[in-house]
Design a protein around this motif. Structure first.
Motif, short mmCIF file in Angstrom:
data_model
loop_
_atom_site.label_atom_id
_atom_site.label_comp_id
_atom_site.label_asym_id
_atom_site.label_seq_id
_atom_site.Cartn_x
_atom_site.Cartn_y
_atom_site.Cartn_z
N LEU A 189 0.83 -1.20 0.00
CA LEU A 189 0.00 0.00 0.00
C LEU A 189 0.87 1.25 0.00
O LEU A 189 0.58 2.22 -0.73
CB LEU A 189 -0.92 -0.01 1.23
N GLU A 190 1.92 1.25 0.80
CA GLU A 190 2.79 2.42 0.88
C GLU A 190 3.43 2.73 -0.47
O GLU A 190 3.54 3.89 -0.88
CB GLU A 190 3.87 2.22 1.95
N ARG A 191 3.87 1.71 -1.20
CA ARG A 191 4.45 1.93 -2.52
C ARG A 191 3.42 2.48 -3.50
O ARG A 191 3.74 3.35 -4.32
CB ARG A 191 5.06 0.64 -3.04
N ALA A 192 2.21 1.99 -3.41
CA ALA A 192 1.16 2.51 -4.29
C ALA A 192 0.89 3.99 -4.01
O ALA A 192 0.66 4.78 -4.93
CB ALA A 192 -0.12 1.70 -4.09
N LEU A 193 0.96 4.38 -2.74
CA LEU A 193 0.73 5.78 -2.39
C LEU A 193 1.88 6.67 -2.86
O LEU A 193 1.65 7.82 -3.26
CB LEU A 193 0.54 5.91 -0.87
N VAL A 194 3.09 6.18 -2.81
CA VAL A 194 4.23 6.94 -3.33
C VAL A 194 4.09 7.13 -4.84
O VAL A 194 4.36 8.22 -5.38
CB VAL A 194 5.56 6.21 -3.00
N ILE A 195 3.66 6.09 -5.54
CA ILE A 195 3.47 6.18 -6.99
C ILE A 195 2.40 7.23 -7.31
O ILE A 195 2.51 7.99 -8.28
CB ILE A 195 3.09 4.81 -7.56
N ASN A 196 1.36 7.30 -6.48
CA ASN A 196 0.32 8.30 -6.68
C ASN A 196 0.88 9.71 -6.59
O ASN A 196 0.57 10.58 -7.42
CB ASN A 196 -0.79 8.11 -5.64
N ILE A 197 1.73 9.97 -5.59
CA ILE A 197 2.34 11.29 -5.45
C ILE A 197 3.25 11.60 -6.64
O ILE A 197 3.26 12.72 -7.18
CB ILE A 197 3.11 11.39 -4.13
N ALA A 198 4.01 10.60 -7.09
CA ALA A 198 4.90 10.80 -8.24
C ALA A 198 4.10 11.16 -9.50
O ALA A 198 4.51 12.02 -10.29
CB ALA A 198 5.72 9.54 -8.48
N SER A 199 2.95 10.51 -9.67
CA SER A 199 2.12 10.82 -10.85
C SER A 199 1.59 12.24 -10.78
O SER A 199 1.44 12.91 -11.82
CB SER A 199 0.97 9.81 -10.96
N LEU A 200 1.30 12.74 -9.57
CA LEU A 200 0.84 14.12 -9.42
C LEU A 200 1.94 15.11 -9.80
O LEU A 200 1.68 16.14 -10.43
CB LEU A 200 0.39 14.37 -7.99
N VAL A 201 3.17 14.81 -9.39
CA VAL A 201 4.30 15.69 -9.72
C VAL A 201 4.50 15.77 -11.23
O VAL A 201 4.65 16.86 -11.80
CB VAL A 201 5.58 15.20 -9.02
N LEU A 202 4.48 14.63 -11.89
CA LEU A 202 4.67 14.61 -13.34
C LEU A 202 3.51 15.30 -14.07
O LEU A 202 3.69 15.97 -15.08
CB LEU A 202 4.84 13.17 -13.82
N THR A 203 2.30 15.13 -13.53
CA THR A 203 1.14 15.78 -14.14
C THR A 203 1.22 17.29 -14.00
O THR A 203 0.85 18.03 -14.91
CB THR A 203 -0.15 15.27 -13.49
N ALA A 204 1.71 17.76 -12.85
CA ALA A 204 1.88 19.20 -12.66
C ALA A 204 2.85 19.77 -13.70
O ALA A 204 2.63 20.86 -14.25
CB ALA A 204 2.39 19.48 -11.25
#
Length: 481
Positions: A189-204
């Motif tokens: 779960l923790e890795r999935a949440l980190v991936i979510n934050i990374a996708s937000l950074v790239l989307t920004a």
């Protein structure tokens, strides 16, 4: 050139924008479902429930601290490039400063930092999350904030294709990241949440690039414009938050009474049901971009899009009702079987709320956010009351039934407000016409024709501008001037 045709030549037509958005929404649906299935199969219902709660909190928090600046920026960005540049700079600074402040306050309210179970006031509202899991939720707030505000800036500039592509990009990056971890390691779960934050950074970064391509990227804010945006946002904020809570309060209530396992199962129900909103939301997106245009015949456009939306929603809801339970068992596994039963209970409300997806954009875009707020708050109050009565006894089935009840009431109230503001009749707004189908068919044919090097659609009808004019320029008997 005059009239609808002249306006159509100056930029993308209504149906072109709608088709671009609808196509990308179908792609978005594929990515969302794929991600959802991987998470359900790999993490199980408990962890999926926690993943859902983390995303819901960060998105709701971003919505609140955004203070309605997304809709406000969409309105001001449509004026001219200079105003759009100042608005974009305001969005960057607001996301960084206010979003960062929200990270700190959220952690404090949850009882962080701590080496034991968090005991802050938020932990009572959102139990079952560890300190680390909530930390990821808080850290995602600035990204969610800029994602929302930045996309609405593109929407105000009528960059529908960029808006749709970036939404698609975020989900694609999330899916690729999760599948990549599954293939090379173990997904937690923790890795999935980190991936979510990374996708937000790239989307920004993608939003900033799109704004630069449009010539509106800037870091020079305007205090006067910010005040105007906040005044506008203050009028729409309560309604926006009320609408989001009407969609998501049931998940928090299910978690409070029945735990994260049932929350994970119910997330499948709501996820499947809300796919029926992809077309209504796509048309609502196009509606907002027209409603903020003072030269557009927004009332007629809203009626066209709403009656098309209702027809599509009904057609798609029938197979979903018949096949939903079997599809859930087949795709998600036996642990999520109950989601299929709840799906049938929520579908009537999903169909009814497709009206709101389009007409609420009309109401806000025409500068009447207060009226829309009243409608949405009324729906939220009914939703929470029904959930508190039905969820303790009936679990996720009670949550699904509560949603149907509140969605139906909200749709009726929204339709009444639209009729008063626009003067459009109920039949004109809800019943699809043969000319709508002909226009859509012509535009689809034009798209295929362009791919083949032709400029005509099926049966010799020309697509694009003329197809849009066919619908928007259509006159109801008795309306001739």
């Amino acid at each position: 050139m005059t009239g609808a045709a002249g306006r159509a030549r100056s930029g993308p037509t209504l149906l072109q924008d709608a088709l671009v958005t609808i196509v990308t929404r179908f792609g978005l649906a594929v990515l969302i479902f794929s991600t959802d299935i991987v998470l359900a199969r790999v993490l199980g219902s408990d962890a999926k429930g926690r993943f859902t709660l983390v995303l819901l909190f960060s998105q709701l928090a971003a919505l609140v601290v955004g203070w309605g600046m997304d809709s406000a920026l969409a309105v001001v960005a449509g004026r001219d490039k200079a105003t759009a540049r100042s608005g974009f700079a305001n969005a960057v600074i607001w996301s960084a400063v206010v979003g960062g402040f929200a990270v700190v306050i959220s952690g404090w309210l949850y009882g962080l930092p701590t080496d034991v179970r968090p005991r802050g006031p938020l932990s009572a509202i959102i139990p079952n999350l560890s300190a680390a899991q909530f930390t990821y939720a808080a850290l995602a707030i600035p990204g969610e904030l800029f994602f929302s505000i930045g996309l609405f800036a593109l929407l105000g500039r009528r960059r529908i294709a960029a808006y749709s592509a970036i939404r698609l990009l975020r989900r694609l990056m999330l899916l690729v990241g999760i599948v990549g971890v599954v293939l090379v390691s173990r997904l937690s779960l923790e890795r999935a949440l980190v991936i979510n934050i990374a996708s937000l950074v790239l989307t920004a970064a993608a939003i900033a690039w799109a704004a630069r391509q449009d010539g509106v990227a800037s870091v020079r804010p305007s205090a006067a414009l910010l005040q105007e945006e906040l005044r506008f946002g203050s009028g729409s904020l309560l309604g926006t938050v009320a609408e989001r809570l009407q969609f998501r309060a049931d998940a928090f209530i299910v978690n409070a009474f029945h735990g994260v396992r049932q929350t994970g199962v119910y997330s499948v129900t709501s996820g499947l049901a809300e796919t029926l909103w992809y077309i209504p939301n796509a048309l609502g997106t196009v509606m907002f971009s027209r409603a903020v245009d003072p030269h557009a015949d927004a009332g007629r456009i809203a009626a066209v899009l709403t009656r098309t939306t209702i027809a599509v929603a009904v057609v798609t809801a029938i197979p979903a009702f018949a096949l939903g339970p079997r599809l859930v068992r087949l795709v998600y596994g036996s642990a999520f079987t109950d989601a299929g039963v709840a799906l049938r209970l929520i579908l009537p409300g999903i169909v009814a709320y497709s009206v709101v997806a389009v007409l609420s954009r009309y109401i806000v875009g025409r500068g009447r956010p207060g009226v829309g707020t009243f409608v949405l708050v009324t729906g939220l109050v009914l939703n929470i009351a029904a959930n508190l009565i039905l969820v303790p006894r009936f679990g996720i089935n009670g949550a699904a039934a509560s949603s149907s009840i509140s969605y139906g009431l909200t749709a009726l109230l929204t339709l009444a407000v639209f009729r008063r503001l626009s003067g459009r009749g109920i039949a004109e707004t809800l019943i699809i016409r043969r000319s709508d189908l002909r226009a859509l068919w012509a535009t689809l044919g034009a798209g295929v024709g362009r791919l083949r090097g032709r400029r005509t659609g099926p049966f010799g009808l020309r697509g694009g501008d003329e197809a849009a004019e066919l619908v928007i320029g259509e006159r109801v008997p008795g309306e001739e001037r």
